[in-house]
Design a protein around this motif. Structure first.
Motif, PDB file in Angstrom:
ATOM      1  N   CYS A 143       0.856  -1.188   0.000  1.00 55.18           N
ATOM      2  CA  CYS A 143       0.000   0.000   0.000  1.00 55.18           C
ATOM      3  C   CYS A 143       0.891   1.238   0.000  1.00 55.18           C
ATOM      4  O   CYS A 143       1.945   1.260   0.652  1.00 55.18           O
ATOM      5  N   ASP A 144       0.469   2.254  -0.714  1.00 52.11           N
ATOM      6  CA  ASP A 144       1.180   3.537  -0.648  1.00 52.11           C
ATOM      7  C   ASP A 144       0.823   4.272   0.641  1.00 52.11           C
ATOM      8  O   ASP A 144       1.683   4.879   1.276  1.00 52.11           O
ATOM      9  N   ILE A 145      -0.458   4.231   1.002  1.00 55.19           N
ATOM     10  CA  ILE A 145      -0.943   4.865   2.222  1.00 55.19           C
ATOM     11  C   ILE A 145      -1.795   3.855   2.970  1.00 55.19           C
ATOM     12  O   ILE A 145      -2.615   3.149   2.368  1.00 55.19           O
ATOM     13  N   ILE A 146      -1.614   3.783   4.277  1.00 52.60           N
ATOM     14  CA  ILE A 146      -2.482   2.968   5.121  1.00 52.60           C
ATOM     15  C   ILE A 146      -3.200   3.899   6.090  1.00 52.60           C
ATOM     16  O   ILE A 146      -2.563   4.643   6.840  1.00 52.60           O
ATOM     17  N   LEU A 147      -4.520   3.861   6.043  1.00 51.40           N
ATOM     18  CA  LEU A 147      -5.344   4.678   6.927  1.00 51.40           C
ATOM     19  C   LEU A 147      -5.755   3.857   8.142  1.00 51.40           C
ATOM     20  O   LEU A 147      -6.282   2.753   8.000  1.00 51.40           O
ATOM     21  N   ILE A 148      -5.499   4.400   9.319  1.00 47.74           N
ATOM     22  CA  ILE A 148      -5.909   3.771  10.579  1.00 47.74           C
ATOM     23  C   ILE A 148      -7.130   4.522  11.088  1.00 47.74           C
ATOM     24  O   ILE A 148      -7.111   5.742  11.211  1.00 47.74           O
ATOM     25  N   THR A 149      -8.196   3.808  11.410  1.00 50.28           N
ATOM     26  CA  THR A 149      -9.421   4.470  11.855  1.00 50.28           C
ATOM     27  C   THR A 149     -10.033   3.762  13.052  1.00 50.28           C
ATOM     28  O   THR A 149      -9.933   2.534  13.182  1.00 50.28           O
ATOM     29  N   GLY A 150     -10.673   4.532  13.911  1.00 52.97           N
ATOM     30  CA  GLY A 150     -11.373   3.971  15.061  1.00 52.97           C
ATOM     31  C   GLY A 150     -12.793   3.550  14.758  1.00 52.97           C
ATOM     32  O   GLY A 150     -13.493   3.055  15.649  1.00 52.97           O
ATOM     33  N   ASP A 151     -13.243   3.727  13.526  1.00 52.40           N
ATOM     34  CA  ASP A 151     -14.594   3.341  13.110  1.00 52.40           C
ATOM     35  C   ASP A 151     -14.553   2.065  12.288  1.00 52.40           C
ATOM     36  O   ASP A 151     -13.522   1.702  11.701  1.00 52.40           O
ATOM     37  N   ALA A 152     -15.696   1.405  12.202  1.00 50.97           N
ATOM     38  CA  ALA A 152     -15.860   0.365  11.201  1.00 50.97           C
ATOM     39  C   ALA A 152     -15.762   1.016   9.820  1.00 50.97           C
ATOM     40  O   ALA A 152     -16.174   2.160   9.630  1.00 50.97           O
ATOM     41  N   TYR A 153     -15.212   0.294   8.853  1.00 46.19           N
ATOM     42  CA  TYR A 153     -15.021   0.846   7.510  1.00 46.19           C
ATOM     43  C   TYR A 153     -16.307   0.720   6.706  1.00 46.19           C
ATOM     44  O   TYR A 153     -16.768  -0.375   6.398  1.00 46.19           O
ATOM     45  N   ILE A 154     -16.884   1.868   6.384  1.00 49.54           N
ATOM     46  CA  ILE A 154     -18.071   1.938   5.536  1.00 49.54           C
ATOM     47  C   ILE A 154     -17.711   2.801   4.335  1.00 49.54           C
ATOM     48  O   ILE A 154     -17.299   3.948   4.494  1.00 49.54           O
ATOM     49  N   ASP A 155     -17.847   2.257   3.151  1.00 49.71           N
ATOM     50  CA  ASP A 155     -17.415   2.958   1.946  1.00 49.71           C
ATOM     51  C   ASP A 155     -18.522   3.887   1.456  1.00 49.71           C
ATOM     52  O   ASP A 155     -19.273   3.577   0.523  1.00 49.71           O
ATOM     53  N   HIS A 156     -18.607   5.019   2.111  1.00 46.32           N
ATOM     54  CA  HIS A 156     -19.681   5.982   1.863  1.00 46.32           C
ATOM     55  C   HIS A 156     -19.131   7.368   2.186  1.00 46.32           C
ATOM     56  O   HIS A 156     -18.354   7.519   3.138  1.00 46.32           O
ATOM     57  N   PRO A 157     -19.518   8.414   1.433  1.00 45.98           N
ATOM     58  CA  PRO A 157     -18.916   9.738   1.654  1.00 45.98           C
ATOM     59  C   PRO A 157     -19.282  10.405   2.968  1.00 45.98           C
ATOM     60  O   PRO A 157     -18.759  11.478   3.264  1.00 45.98           O
TER      61      PRO A 157
END
Length: 745
Positions: A37-51
């Motif tokens: 991966c060029d960029i790895i995003l770390i998030t505290g939320d569940a991943y939902i692919d929505h704007p």
């Protein structure tokens, strides 16, 4: 120089195309043909692919520029192992707590741990750490030392300077030195993040990137971008008086007699207004304001209030100067806020190929935040209301960024065609504020020079264009789309703006209200309203009259449901008593009520911590003292006044009314607030026990009970109250804002 958002040349990895979902595992990466991966995003939320979710919005924007973006969602933070799941990124880790501040997400306004998390599969709690940005960034450092770490999101934005932390009741350092991140991106992140990413991909070192707006970083105490930069002490800039009035800076001054040029001398060339403005802007662009040091604001409430005041006055992208604040031997440096996105740029971001669903790894699990917003649409960003308990200004700014009507129509059609379970009802067409769409200052020059904290307080600015015509046209066009049965507006409504457009109120009430419209006057009394920077009840009364007339004209029984905040700075016991008497007179029996929650960097939070009013000058011994509610009993009392009808609250209210000398309000007639005697089995019980309560009407006027039996329209799907507005939050409407719809303002 500001580049158009997607004007950069695409990265070489664009050849891999668009991923159905951004990968969360090595197996998904392999399927896409990626070796890294060029960029790895770390998030505290569940991943939902929505704007409406920050990680998707940022991730898809980076993908559109050709970068391979992976997501690690809600990693186990007890060790660095989970942060190695996708390998080492070629460019950087992007760290976010999620759509909400992790502390607001996990704790109530009474500092109690919440039992669920709306941003987690099956609402499971405890899936993110306290102060998640700091913890995640440190684990990224541990997982791959030397890999750049960039932090962002609402949590990083609201902690970019020294700030009061309600949960520890202390002033904490900026998140930058605690997280040891290389860069902090605050506000709307797309422009800064794409610029930084392209520069890193070209080989530039992250420590050399110091000129991007909307970024913060650590520097030596004597560092400057160039030798010609000017440093000013904030204590030399604070001007006396309230920031209430706004004179047109381009109005002509009264004429004075022309000076006579001595004979034989060359005439003096007059400098034009444009030249003066350009010179002033050029000077501000190379000026940095030094705020009081961390140790000073930690130990001196007056200096804390002063720093908060200066910070908020330097928030207009058109005239804001850089800020710096010492933390030990180094400084936190903040560049001016980002330039707002244009309408074509907003369209480009929201038109990206989102899957509009949770990642398949969650299976059939329910994610409450997704259930609330999956049929709703953001039409704009930003808010110029300036409410002191709200974080919108500090994060998204006051300048409204609107999508085009065509872009919104395309998203409605995408929901209709692609979102499972759609029944023809759009649950919300709004944003941080429903009816600020396309509103702006009448002059770009005035807008860039303005120093007001609000465009609508104490009165609506004469320079503000309040035309609702574009929004009315959008509503009407949306209703004509085939397959659309109903368009609801459940985002916050600024009713003091709405009353200026009777046509808009009629359009909204007759076509876009589902039986109940939630609005938020927040209080009835001048004292707390002035500290909130909210309009008086006159605007509410006018809107109520228009709302009822429009409903009656089409034969609908519809109701306004007002929301109020208890224990806000500036509120006295007498203020809450007067509010309770107003509620009783109006026959309102509220069930959902909120107690003020101090969120980092909000002006109301500065009032809560310092008991000073940063809306006015706080230095020189002229600071206005603000009454603040801290004790648990008083906070419970203020909340009890809002629920005067609840028998569980009557013992506390009787005791308080006697102390206030208002025993005349205790009795059994209609003129009394609470009864003289306590029903059996009611009243405050020991912690953890429950008692039966008298029958009540949940969140609506008592007179509305009959409407439920008469077949009147049911309420629109609501959106819980946002953290940034001083309330216990659940589901913010916008990924970058920490506030949502459901409460009109």
């Amino acid at each position: 120089m500001t580049h158009a958002l997607f004007s950069h040349r695409k990265h070489w990895a664009a050849r891999f195309g668009t991923a159905p979902f951004l990968p969360m595992s090595r197996a998904e990466m392999t399927k896409l043909g990626w070796d890294a991966c060029d960029i790895i995003l770390i998030t505290g939320d569940a991943y939902i692919d929505h704007p409406s979710f920050g990680m998707a919005l940022v991730g898809r924007s980076l993908e559109a520029q050709g970068y391979r973006v992976g997501i690690i969602s809600q990693p186990d933070w007890q060790s660095a192992d989970a942060f190695r799941a996708l390998g080492q990124p070629t460019l950087y880790f992007g760290v976010t707590a999620g759509n909400m501040d992790s502390m607001v997400n996990r704790y109530t306004s009474d500092r109690k741990v919440r039992s669920d998390d709306a941003y987690t599969a099956n609402a499971e709690p405890n899936k993110r750490p306290d102060r998640a940005v700091t913890v995640y960034a440190q684990r990224c450092r541990e997982a791959f030392p030397g890999t750049p770490v960039i932090i962002g999101s609402i949590e990083a934005s609201l902690r970019r300077i020294a700030h009061y932390d309600y949960w520890s009741d202390t002033v904490r350092r900026s998140v930058l030195p605690d997280s040891k991140a290389d860069l902090l991106i605050f506000g709307n992140a797309e422009r800064a993040l794409l610029d930084i990413t392209h520069r890193l991909a070209r080989g530039e070192m992250i420590g050399d990137i110091r000129d991007v707006r909307g970024t913060g970083f650590m520097v030596p105490r004597d560092w400057k971008p160039a030798d010609n930069w000017l440093e000013l002490l904030s204590t030399e800039l604070d001007t006396p008086g309230a920031i209430d009035t706004h004179a047109d800076p381009y109005a002509m001054s009264p004429s004075t007699p022309a000076a006579q040029t001595p004979e034989g001398t060359a005439p003096i060339r007059l400098v034009s207004k444009a030249e003066r403005l350009a010179a002033r802007q050029e000077m501000r662009a190379r000026t940095v304001i030094r705020l009081p040091d961390y140790d000073q604001v930690k130990n001196n409430p007056v200096l804390y209030a002063h720093a908060s005041r200066v910070f908020h006055l330097e928030s207009n992208p058109g005239n804001a100067r850089a800020l710096r604040q010492a933390h030990g031997e180094r400084d936190v440096w903040l560049n001016p806020p980002p330039i707002p996105l244009s309408t074509p740029e907003m369209d480009a971001v929201y038109d990206l190929p989102y899957a509009r669903a949770p990642h398949p790894s969650y299976g059939d699990a329910k994610i409450p935040a997704w259930e609330v917003i999956r049929f709703s649409i953001n039409i704009m960003r930003g808010c110029f209301g300036g409410c002191t308990f709200c974080s919108i200004t500090e994060h998204e700014g006051r300048i409204i960024q609107s999508r085009s009507e065509d872009s919104v129509m395309r998203e409605i059609e995408a929901i209709r065609d692609k979102t499972p379970g759609f029944t023809g009802i759009i649950s919300d067409l709004g944003g941080p504020t429903a009816n600020m769409y396309r509103m702006a200052c009448k002059s770009k020059q005035i807008e860039q020079s303005c120093r007001r904290l609000s465009c609508v307080f104490p009165d609506i600015c004469d320079n503000l264009k309040t035309d609702h015509t574009p929004l009315i046209h959008m509503y009407r066009r949306a209703r004509t789309i085939p397959g659309i049965k109903k368009i609801l507006v459940s985002s916050g409504l600024r009713y003091d703006l709405a009353v200026r457009s009777p046509e808009y109120v009629k359009e909204l009430v007759q076509h876009h209200v589902g039986g109940y419209l939630k609005i938020a006057p927040e209080h009835t009394e001048a004292g707390p309203l002035s500290k909130m920077m909210k309009p008086g009840m006159g605007a509410y009364d006018r809107f109520k009259e228009m709302f009822e007339a429009a409903s009656k004209a089409v034969g609908k029984k519809q109701y306004l449901i007002p929301y109020f905040i208890a224990a806000h700075p500036g509120t006295t016991d007498e203020d809450m008593l007067n509010l309770a008497l107003w509620l009783k007179k109006q026959d309102f029996r509220l069930d959902q009520v909120q107690t003020f929650l101090p969120t980092p960097m909000a002006l109301a939070t500065a009032m809560y911590h310092t008991e000073k009013n940063p809306l006015k000058k706080v230095l020189g011994g002229k600071a206005e003292t603000v009454p603040v509610v801290r004790q648990g009993r008083t906070r419970r009392l203020h909340k009890a006044f809002l629920r005067y009808h609840d028998p569980d609250n009557w013992p506390l209210l009787r005791e308080a009314l006697k102390e206030m000398g208002r025993e005349d309000l205790i009795g059994n007639s209609k003129k009394h607030l609470i009864p003289l005697h306590q029903p059996a089995g009611t009243g405050r019980q020991p912690e953890g026990t429950r008692t039966p309560r008298a029958e009540k009407i949940r969140g609506k006027p008592a007179s509305a009970k009959a409407a439920d039996k008469s077949g009147a329209a049911k309420p629109a799907p609501g959106k819980p109250a946002p953290a940034s507005r001083g309330r216990p939050p659940q589901v913010p409407k916008h990924p970058l804002s920490q506030r949502g719809g459901g409460k009109s303002r």
